[in-house]
Scaffold this active site. Structure first.
Site, mmCIF file in Angstrom:
data_model
loop_
_atom_site.group_PDB
_atom_site.id
_atom_site.type_symbol
_atom_site.label_atom_id
_atom_site.label_comp_id
_atom_site.label_asym_id
_atom_site.label_seq_id
_atom_site.Cartn_x
_atom_site.Cartn_y
_atom_site.Cartn_z
ATOM 1 N N ASN A 24 31.094 10.126 43.949
ATOM 2 C CA ASN A 24 31.769 8.537 43.586
ATOM 3 C C ASN A 24 31.136 7.506 44.657
ATOM 4 O O ASN A 24 31.437 7.832 45.884
ATOM 5 C CB ASN A 24 33.294 8.616 43.410
ATOM 6 C CG ASN A 24 33.783 7.244 42.924
ATOM 7 O OD1 ASN A 24 33.864 6.337 43.877
ATOM 8 N ND2 ASN A 24 34.236 7.252 41.775
ATOM 9 N N SER A 61 32.116 7.371 38.279
ATOM 10 C CA SER A 61 32.896 5.887 38.543
ATOM 11 C C SER A 61 34.190 6.227 37.746
ATOM 12 O O SER A 61 34.596 6.640 36.770
ATOM 13 C CB SER A 61 32.042 4.855 37.865
ATOM 14 O OG SER A 61 32.802 3.584 37.888
ATOM 15 N N GLU A 62 35.092 5.401 38.587
ATOM 16 C CA GLU A 62 36.677 5.894 38.235
ATOM 17 C C GLU A 62 36.875 5.245 36.924
ATOM 18 O O GLU A 62 38.021 5.374 36.471
ATOM 19 C CB GLU A 62 37.686 5.491 39.344
ATOM 20 C CG GLU A 62 37.681 4.118 39.750
ATOM 21 C CD GLU A 62 36.852 3.855 41.075
ATOM 22 O OE1 GLU A 62 37.221 3.151 42.004
ATOM 23 O OE2 GLU A 62 35.617 4.728 41.091
ATOM 24 N N ASN A 63 36.188 4.209 36.342
ATOM 25 C CA ASN A 63 36.461 3.627 34.972
ATOM 26 C C ASN A 63 36.007 4.545 33.893
ATOM 27 O O ASN A 63 36.060 4.137 32.882
ATOM 28 C CB ASN A 63 36.059 2.130 34.921
ATOM 29 C CG ASN A 63 34.317 2.061 35.339
ATOM 30 O OD1 ASN A 63 33.796 2.868 35.939
ATOM 31 N ND2 ASN A 63 33.968 1.279 34.299
ATOM 32 N N SER A 90 39.201 10.440 34.279
ATOM 33 C CA SER A 90 38.532 10.276 35.392
ATOM 34 C C SER A 90 39.306 10.315 36.705
ATOM 35 O O SER A 90 38.880 10.885 37.766
ATOM 36 C CB SER A 90 37.801 8.577 35.385
ATOM 37 O OG SER A 90 37.264 8.249 36.302
#
Length: 214
Positions: free
Chosen positions: A24, A47-49, A89
C-alpha cells in the site's frame, strides 16, 4: 549539501520492494513509488478505497476520472487488477495481508513510533484516513519524508511531540539524506544518500545513530 529529491527517494524505496509483495502506498509522497517499481518484479499495489493491482500514474490526457487512488489521484490498473468494497479493503489491511505499506510522516521516534495524521496545531486539518490501520496491519512500514523540517529541525526525534498514529510500527525510514533501519538496538544507518559524512548526519539527526556493520 546535495540531497535526494522526492523522485530519487521514491526510486530508492521502490528498489527495496520484493518480488510478489502486496504493497500500500500512502497519500502524498509515497504514491511516487509506483512510477519506479522494477519492471522485472511482479508487485501488487493496494489502495484502501478498494483497488488491487494498480500501475503507474497515467500519461497526461489518459486519466480516467473513475479510476483513482485513496488520495483522489488518477491511477492505472494492470491486467488482472480488481475493484472491491472499501470494507473488504480495510479487512485486508487489518488482517495482516499487506507485506509493506509506505507512508509519509511528520515525525518518527527513536523507537519507531509514527506521527503522521495531525500536527496538533489549532488550525491544522487532521487526516487519519487509513494510516492507523496500515501502520498496525502491514508486516513492514516504510516511511518516506524529508530529514528535516523547513526550519531545520530533525523529523527523527527522541519521542514524538505530535499526536501518535501507532507505537513502534516503523521498520525503515527513507529521507533525502539517508536510509535508516529501526531495530531493537536503535537506529541503524543502512545507507547515506547525501554527500555528507556519518558524523554530519548524526549532528543533523540528534537522535543517536549506529553505523551498519560491514
Amino acid at each position: 549539501m546535495k540531497r535526494y529529491n522526492r523522485d530519487q527517494i521514491a526510486q530508492r524505496v521502490a528498489a527495496d520492494i520484493a518480488e510478489g509483495a502486496y504493497v500500500n502506498l500512502g497519500i502524498g509522497l509515497p504514491t511516487k513509488v509506483a512510477n519506479y517499481l522494477p519492471s522485472d518484479r511482479e508487485i501488487f499495489l493496494h489502495s484502501e478505497n478498494g483497488l488491487l493491482g494498480m500501475g503507474p500514474a497515467p500519461a497526461p490526457g489518459e486519466e480516467d476520472e473513475d479510476l483513482i487512488n485513496a488520495g483522489k489521484q488518477p491511477v492505472t490498473l494492470l491486467a488482472g487488477g480488481a475493484f472491491f468494497h472499501h470494507a473488504d479493503s480495510f479487512a485486508m489491511m487489518r488482517g495482516g495481508h499487506l507485506d509493506v505499506c509506505v507512508l509519509g510522516a511528520f515525525q518518527v521516534s527513536a523507537t519507531g513510533d509514527l506521527a503522521n495524521w495531525h500536527t496538533g496545531a489549532p488550525d491544522a486539518i487532521p487526516a487519519v484516513g487509513g494510516a492507523m490501520d496500515l501502520a498496525l496491519g502491514a508486516k513492514q512500514v516504510f516511511i518516506m519524508m524529508e530529514h528535516q523540517t523547513k526550519s531545520g529541525e530533525s523529523k527523527i526525534v527522541p519521542a514524538c511531540t505530535y499526536p501518535i498514529t501507532a507505537v513502534g510500527c516503523v521498520s525503515r525510514i527513507y529521507t533525502d539524506l539517508a536510509v535508516i533501519d529501526v531495530t531493537p538496538d536503535g537506529l541503524v544507518v543502512r545507507e547515506i544518500l547525501a554527500d555528507i559524512s556519518f558524523e554530519t548526519l548524526q549532528e543533523i539527526t540528534v537522535v543517536p545513530l549506529k553505523q551498519m556493520a560491514a
